[in-house]
Scaffold this active site. Structure first.
Site, short mmCIF file in Angstrom:
data_model
loop_
_atom_site.label_atom_id
_atom_site.label_comp_id
_atom_site.label_asym_id
_atom_site.label_seq_id
_atom_site.Cartn_x
_atom_site.Cartn_y
_atom_site.Cartn_z
N SER A 148 12.94 65.93 6.40
CA SER A 148 14.27 65.81 5.78
C SER A 148 14.35 64.69 4.76
O SER A 148 15.26 64.67 3.93
CB SER A 148 15.34 65.59 6.85
N HIS A 150 18.89 58.76 7.14
CA HIS A 150 18.24 58.90 5.84
C HIS A 150 18.66 57.82 4.85
O HIS A 150 19.85 57.48 4.77
CB HIS A 150 18.57 60.28 5.24
N ASP A 172 23.09 58.06 5.63
CA ASP A 172 23.69 58.56 6.87
C ASP A 172 22.99 57.91 8.06
O ASP A 172 22.39 56.84 7.93
CB ASP A 172 23.65 60.10 6.91
#
Length: 366
Positions: A41, A333, A330
């Site tokens: 991600s 990340h 977040d």
């Protein structure tokens, strides 16, 4: 004496304007003809958008600072590989494999998938994801398409030998496997040293498959300081500031084995592997965030609960306004600001410890 007129001036002015405009629009070719991306991600740019996965980011406020909006990037804006692609001279960001055309394969695609790991079971509690093994299968499909486009295997091999490949795997093998004992048994089965060995051995086999399918200029991105993420700080840091040492120390063991893999692969014919020390770069930023333009390092810009890290950024949640000052976007990340800092140092090392043995700018020239 004949009078000089200025009738030729408009014509000259037009010529100068055309020359100036063409100079402004003309861009040099990228430093390499193609860039292929593998990862999770941290660099996924849309491959998970249309699969049954909880690990998706194709909704606002993700992409709030990205020209295309919420594309599936787990950031407010650019990812590290977006920053790298620009530094390498590409006009456009490298497209996701899921959305790429055949023509785009020539200049590279992004195979990364959120929740993916080196181990196939990693991230399974989040639903579908494309493990590193699955990403390699997609790459093999792409190589076959390149053979068809370029006419023969030799032409495809020559083309691929000039491309840069970045591979960033391992974060989820810790975050969504080893340090999630309620779902996975690996922490009961292996000590941190044993687990790093098992991971590195599987990684070596996978990277050999990448090499066997034409990759020659390969940068392995080390695992970052997962123990400093808002999610881990929220759960396990007594003061919400001190990083979780048992997580970071386990990751350091693995990263050292990745450095060793680089040295091993560089004994193969034509191989130019390098290591990007994301862990050390992050550590350096945390040591003096202000000198990097950051003021908030332990809290997500978008999230819920302690450190904005207990629940990650929710659909249509209002994020912080001063996003450029946050290290994390977040619960898990980095922000665009942090991604650009890491991308710059991967491309052009600021410290000798940033890379081993070369940065991406040098790798491109080899």
């Amino acid at each position: 004496m004949e009078r000089v007129t200025s009738s030729w001036l408009p014509s000259l002015l037009l010529v100068l304007l055309v020359v100036a405009a063409s100079g402004r629009n003309a861009r040099a070719d990228p430093q390499v003809p193609c860039y292929f991306v593998f990862g999770d991600s941290l660099v996924d740019n849309g491959n998970n958008n249309d699969i049954a996965s909880l690990a998706r980011a194709n909704y606002p406020p993700y992409g709030i600072d990205f020209p295309g909006g919420a594309t599936g990037r787990f950031s407010n804006g650019l990812t590290t590989v977006d920053a790298i692609s620009r530094l390498l001279g590409f006009d456009d960001y490298i497209p996701s494999f899921a959305g790429a055309s055949n023509d785009q394969l020539l200049s590279g695609v992004n195979f990364a998938s959120a929740a993916a790991g080196i181990r196939d079971e990693t991230g399974q509690q989040l639903g579908q994801r494309i493990s590193f093994g699955g990403q390699l299968q997609n790459y093999q499909t792409a190589v076959q398409q390149l053979v068809n486009i370029l006419g023969d295997e030799d032409s495809a091999a020559n083309h691929l030998s000039q491309c840069i490949f970045t591979v960033g795997m391992g974060s989820n093998d810790y975050l969504n496997n080893y340090f999630m004992p309620t779902v996975y048994g690996t922490s009961r089965q292996y000590t941190p040293e044993q687990y790093a060995d098992v991971l590195a051995n599987q990684y070596a086999q996978q990277l050999r498959a990448l090499y066997n399918n034409g990759a020659r200029k390969v940068a392995l991105m080390g695992v970052g300081q997962v123990g400093c993420s808002p999610n881990e700080l929220a759960q396990q840091s007594p003061n919400g500031v001190t990083c979780v040492e048992r997580i970071n120390s386990a990751i350091e063991i693995f990263n050292q084995k990745v450095v060793d893999l680089v040295d091993q692969f560089n004994t193969l014919p034509g191989a130019h592997f390098t290591y990007i020390n994301a862990y050390g770069i992050f550590e350096d930023i945390l040591r003096s965030p202000g000198s990097h333009g950051l003021t908030v390092t332990n809290t997500g810009c978008c999230g819920v609960g302690r450190n904005n890290g207990q629940v990650t950024c929710l659909p249509y949640q209002t994020p912080c306004a001063n996003r450029a000052e946050y290290l994390f976007w977040d619960a898990f990340h980095p922000s665009e600001a942090a991604n650009i800092l890491v991308g710059r140092r991967a491309y052009s090392a600021a410290l000798p410890s940033d890379v081993h043995p070369v940065d991406l700018q040098t790798l491109a020239q080899l």
